[in-house]
Scaffold this motif. Sequence first.
Motif, short mmCIF file in Angstrom:
data_model
loop_
_atom_site.label_atom_id
_atom_site.label_comp_id
_atom_site.label_asym_id
_atom_site.label_seq_id
_atom_site.Cartn_x
_atom_site.Cartn_y
_atom_site.Cartn_z
N GLN A 118 -8.18 -4.00 0.52
CA GLN A 118 -7.80 -4.46 1.85
C GLN A 118 -8.97 -4.46 2.83
OE1 GLN A 118 -3.72 -3.43 3.23
NE2 GLN A 118 -3.87 -1.97 1.55
N GLU A 167 0.84 -1.20 0.00
CA GLU A 167 0.00 0.00 0.00
C GLU A 167 0.88 1.25 0.00
OE1 GLU A 167 -2.50 2.16 3.34
OE2 GLU A 167 -3.57 0.40 2.57
N GLY A 189 -6.26 0.09 -1.65
CA GLY A 189 -6.72 0.39 -0.29
C GLY A 189 -8.10 -0.17 -0.04
N ALA A 215 -3.70 3.13 -6.32
CA ALA A 215 -3.50 3.13 -4.86
C ALA A 215 -4.82 3.09 -4.12
CB ALA A 215 -2.68 4.35 -4.44
#
Length: 116
Positions: A54, A9, A51, A47
């Motif tokens: 997750q 990340e 995120g 990105a």
Amino acid sequence: MTDKKFDLEDRLVDFAAAIVIFCKDLPSDMTGQYYGNQLLRSGGSSALNFGEAQGTNTKRDYINKASICLKELKESRVNLKILHKVEYGITSKRDNLLDEVEQLIRIIATIIKNKK
């Protein structure tokens, strides 16, 4: 010990930030603006989608979000290749971004493959 997911990340966040800095140096003509805007969106989106991946509750949702991340990274790679061909942007930064995006694509593709 740090969690590998967060290392990735951070790497994606660093990539997105490097894209922002790179795009600041692009010429402000029509070409620079068009490809700069596209690159800002795809680089940042990779990105952001990782995120989101997750925070998913199912393997299917994770694969979906990670696949979007991969798609955005591939778009960023093509954009950087175009900018390379037309000699836009600072060469050393562009070459470093191309190297990093290739590595990130391989990592995310491997994660997706191993989750299936």
